[in-house]
Design a protein around this motif. Sequence first.
Motif, PDB file in Angstrom:
ATOM      1  N   UNK A   1      15.454 -44.764  -7.007  1.00  0.00           N
ATOM      2  CA  UNK A   1      15.050 -45.862  -7.895  1.00  0.00           C
ATOM      3  C   UNK A   1      14.017 -46.747  -7.189  1.00  0.00           C
ATOM      4  N   UNK A   2      14.159 -46.872  -5.858  1.00  0.00           N
ATOM      5  CA  UNK A   2      13.197 -47.671  -5.090  1.00  0.00           C
ATOM      6  C   UNK A   2      11.815 -47.041  -5.132  1.00  0.00           C
ATOM      7  N   UNK A   3      11.765 -45.718  -4.965  1.00  0.00           N
ATOM      8  CA  UNK A   3      10.460 -45.041  -4.991  1.00  0.00           C
ATOM      9  C   UNK A   3       9.845 -45.092  -6.383  1.00  0.00           C
ATOM     10  N   UNK A   4      10.704 -45.006  -7.401  1.00  0.00           N
ATOM     11  CA  UNK A   4      10.182 -45.115  -8.774  1.00  0.00           C
ATOM     12  C   UNK A   4       9.588 -46.505  -8.983  1.00  0.00           C
TER      13      UNK A   4
ATOM     14  N   UNK B   1      11.025 -46.845 -17.394  1.00  0.00           N
ATOM     15  CA  UNK B   1      10.288 -45.936 -18.280  1.00  0.00           C
ATOM     16  C   UNK B   1       9.830 -44.693 -17.521  1.00  0.00           C
ATOM     17  N   UNK B   2       9.446 -44.895 -16.276  1.00  0.00           N
ATOM     18  CA  UNK B   2       9.011 -43.789 -15.418  1.00  0.00           C
ATOM     19  C   UNK B   2      10.159 -42.782 -15.225  1.00  0.00           C
ATOM     20  N   UNK B   3      11.340 -43.302 -14.872  1.00  0.00           N
ATOM     21  CA  UNK B   3      12.486 -42.392 -14.633  1.00  0.00           C
ATOM     22  C   UNK B   3      12.936 -41.773 -15.950  1.00  0.00           C
ATOM     23  N   UNK B   4      12.929 -42.591 -17.010  1.00  0.00           N
ATOM     24  CA  UNK B   4      13.343 -42.049 -18.314  1.00  0.00           C
ATOM     25  C   UNK B   4      12.417 -40.910 -18.741  1.00  0.00           C
ATOM     26  N   UNK B   5      11.129 -41.056 -18.473  1.00  0.00           N
ATOM     27  CA  UNK B   5      10.178 -39.978 -18.815  1.00  0.00           C
ATOM     28  C   UNK B   5      10.530 -38.715 -18.030  1.00  0.00           C
ATOM     29  N   UNK B   6      10.866 -38.885 -16.747  1.00  0.00           N
ATOM     30  CA  UNK B   6      11.279 -37.742 -15.936  1.00  0.00           C
ATOM     31  C   UNK B   6      12.560 -37.126 -16.474  1.00  0.00           C
ATOM     32  N   UNK B   7      13.484 -37.959 -16.853  1.00  0.00           N
ATOM     33  CA  UNK B   7      14.799 -37.531 -17.377  1.00  0.00           C
ATOM     34  C   UNK B   7      14.630 -36.698 -18.653  1.00  0.00           C
TER      35      UNK B   7
ATOM     36  N   UNK C   1       3.841 -32.170  -9.045  1.00  0.00           N
ATOM     37  CA  UNK C   1       3.987 -32.539  -7.632  1.00  0.00           C
ATOM     38  C   UNK C   1       5.292 -33.307  -7.465  1.00  0.00           C
ATOM     39  N   UNK C   2       5.942 -33.171  -6.301  1.00  0.00           N
ATOM     40  CA  UNK C   2       7.182 -33.931  -6.101  1.00  0.00           C
ATOM     41  C   UNK C   2       6.896 -35.423  -6.147  1.00  0.00           C
ATOM     42  N   UNK C   3       7.853 -36.167  -6.682  1.00  0.00           N
ATOM     43  CA  UNK C   3       7.629 -37.604  -6.820  1.00  0.00           C
ATOM     44  C   UNK C   3       8.256 -38.435  -5.718  1.00  0.00           C
ATOM     45  N   UNK C   4       9.347 -37.956  -5.127  1.00  0.00           N
ATOM     46  CA  UNK C   4      10.041 -38.770  -4.120  1.00  0.00           C
ATOM     47  C   UNK C   4      10.048 -38.075  -2.770  1.00  0.00           C
ATOM     48  N   UNK C   5      10.215 -38.863  -1.737  1.00  0.00           N
ATOM     49  CA  UNK C   5      10.260 -38.278  -0.396  1.00  0.00           C
ATOM     50  C   UNK C   5      11.473 -37.365  -0.241  1.00  0.00           C
ATOM     51  N   UNK C   6      12.517 -37.638  -1.004  1.00  0.00           N
ATOM     52  CA  UNK C   6      13.725 -36.806  -0.906  1.00  0.00           C
ATOM     53  C   UNK C   6      13.412 -35.358  -1.280  1.00  0.00           C
TER      54      UNK C   6
END
Lengths: 318, 503
Positions: B221-224, B399-405, B432-437
């Motif tokens: 959530x922090x990276x988002x 909205x960013x995470x919801x779009x991914x979801x 492309x990957x979105x998070x460092x994880x």
Amino acid sequence: MAAILKVIASIVTGILVYTFFFGVLIDKPLSVGIFDRVYSAKRAYGDAIKAPKIVVAGGSGPFFSVRCETIEKETGIPCVNISIAVALGRETILEQVKQVAKPGDTVLLPWEFRMYFLDADEMRARISFPYIIRHEKQLAPALGADHFLEALFYFDLKYLFNALAETSRYMGGHRHSFDKEGRLTPQGDYQGHTANAGEKFRDKIDDFHSSAEEMPKIAALETPPSRLMAFFKWAEARNIRVLGTLPSSFDTTAPDQKAIGKIQSWYATSDTAEFFVLDNLNQYSKGCFFDSREHLNEECQTIHSKKIAAALSSHLSH
Amino acid sequence: MLFSSVPFLVYFLPVTLIGALTLRRWWNVEACKLWLLGASAVFYGYWDWPYLTLLFGSIAVNFFIGRKLDLLEDGHPQRRMMFITGIAFNLGLLFVFKYFDFFINNIEFMFGFDINVFKIVLPLGISFFTFQQIAFLADSNKRKHILNYSFIDYAVFISFFPQLIAGPIVHHNDFVPQLKEKRFARPTGEMFAAGLTIIIIGLFKKSVLADGLSPTVDLMFGEAAAGATLTLLEAWLATLAFAGQIYFDFSGYSDIAVGLGLLFGLKMPENFAAPYRSTSIIDFWRRWHITLSTFLRDYLYIPLGGNRHGRARRYINLMATMLLGGLWHGAAWTFVVWGGLHGAYLAVNHLFNSVAMRMRGAERFFASRVTKLAGWALTFWAVGLAWIFFRAESFDAAMNIAAGYLGFNGVYAPPQLLAMFGMVQESFDFAAPGTSLFADKAMWNELLASTGYVLLGLAVALSQTALRGSQRGRLIIVALVVGLVIQAVFFGKASEEFIYFQF
């Protein structure tokens, strides 16, 4: 009352289940179990050779940089290298020495600088706790009550998930580099880390500073590492000679003379301990290093080991 | 003081418990109540002692108004005024301490100027103890009290430390009469044993599962929030991790509160009943934060008219109740959106039921396993989508995470994961990957652990039954988890604050 006793029984059972689960069943074969397999091989060699012998002990620095195979040839004295990783901590490393060294033997400690100044908690925070609980339970009493409980309750769910993943990779044929066939000499030295193989780490090595920059931290220590001093006494009581030397480091920073003097003064408290420094101050150019600032490549490992063998011969002759 | 902290478990709880049980047995019940009142004050003041005046001031004012309402006859001109004053006092406290900053920020945003006002620290538990007192006043106004309460009884009810900070929102009629019962501070062995096991299970949920999921949630959530675009798997992992974290955090807290109550011979209401097994949103709200749902139903939805004035009004009432319920959780628009989503879900669910139940064969259709499974999947998906807004640090991040979801940001799987299934990266990655994880190879162990926690959390949440189960079953669970609980509480990193403390 019976209901409360049942809860207590359940808690005791739970602790036993946890201990059995993490102390016997679950392992991280690639990051914890590896030490047991490597130590076992080294100890087996050490037990098989007769005293007097030379026992080299430290972290991964002497594992990569000191070659007992060469020392054995040069001095004619059998040698076993039981070094593996600094992260196991002073206590575990010295406990391993106690299992291998016998009266009349010589123990060589070419310790990485941080082994002198990192405190026990910093070193134990890594892998020695699970290693002891899972693989060398006989070392647990040496931890003391507080640290024993910390070690026993080291394991969380994250450890379990990573252990399951490692076990699955191990069963699928993945091996730690220490564990691959031909990586260890019979004496327990790391081999095959040639200058050519180390080319891929060249940029990394170029970016590193010399580990000798850590030496002022040793000079600043007000008291010596207590386990090291206790080890000197243990060795003295058993007629075991302890010789210390500097670890191999880049020649870009000169060793701190105050730190050397301090370490020498600690060794001087024992009649059977002595600290020496090679004529090159145990330093080499960056081109001699393999994948870290403490790991010599195989070619320089041999050169360094010949120098150490000469120094050992000189010290052991008087 | 956190329930999962060493100061609470090793010092505060044993001293408070031994003191209460001893006073009750060897002296008298009033001394025991005073002891509990003092202990609760220490518990609350340990966080920030000046706010004790707020807590006990609020208790005193509400008790005085409630008593006045009891004494004044129906139809007395002062009665209505007293009631309105009491409600305004409580809502005013909530506004000042919880919503004032939010209000000012919105004024600043709308009119584009800065208002320099002091920032107010949110007092712990204010939303919970204020709601309990509103219920008390509303019932006083309607003369619904079972007993006349003494001030000490009332103060113990509001400040009783197990439920003071994050509920359950206990109803006075359920709690105060227990202070007169034989079992108050004299629990049976069975009650005490049940309390201990429920506390250990609660600690497992909080310290092992919720705190274990927390780093994944914080990271993703922090990276988002920092601008990373989360792809499908990343968004699902983030959402599932938060769904698990908030459930185990809050239900763990509620379990510990219920267990602590039993140690003192008091029964507290259940707050959760396996909510992630719900097969509809209506079902979900019967199982999630039950004491809040009950409060909102009894003191907001029904007074608004409930379902008594036609379908359209019912949906408006539902939406209003859920929007306010969302705002109750926190002073931010993301909470309002969360409440609004659930209001919309409930309205659609009721509408669907009213239409579908009129069709022939509806009962058999709704009873079938396939329908239940589809209902469960849809409910879980919808609840997950709403959680994104509940947790996100901003509306943009949500909205960013919801779009991914929802799959709008493409799909990416870490190469190591694909290799485990014998797949090559090129055949799978559409983004492309979105998070460092997911992007950083060095984070592979973290990703494995995150996935492990999420899968275990799901397994635990879905295997729970609506009822607590037998003590025998709980003893088995304790034997399985107590080692991990000891590790987390006494040897792990410091426990994180309960999420609901901020509400």
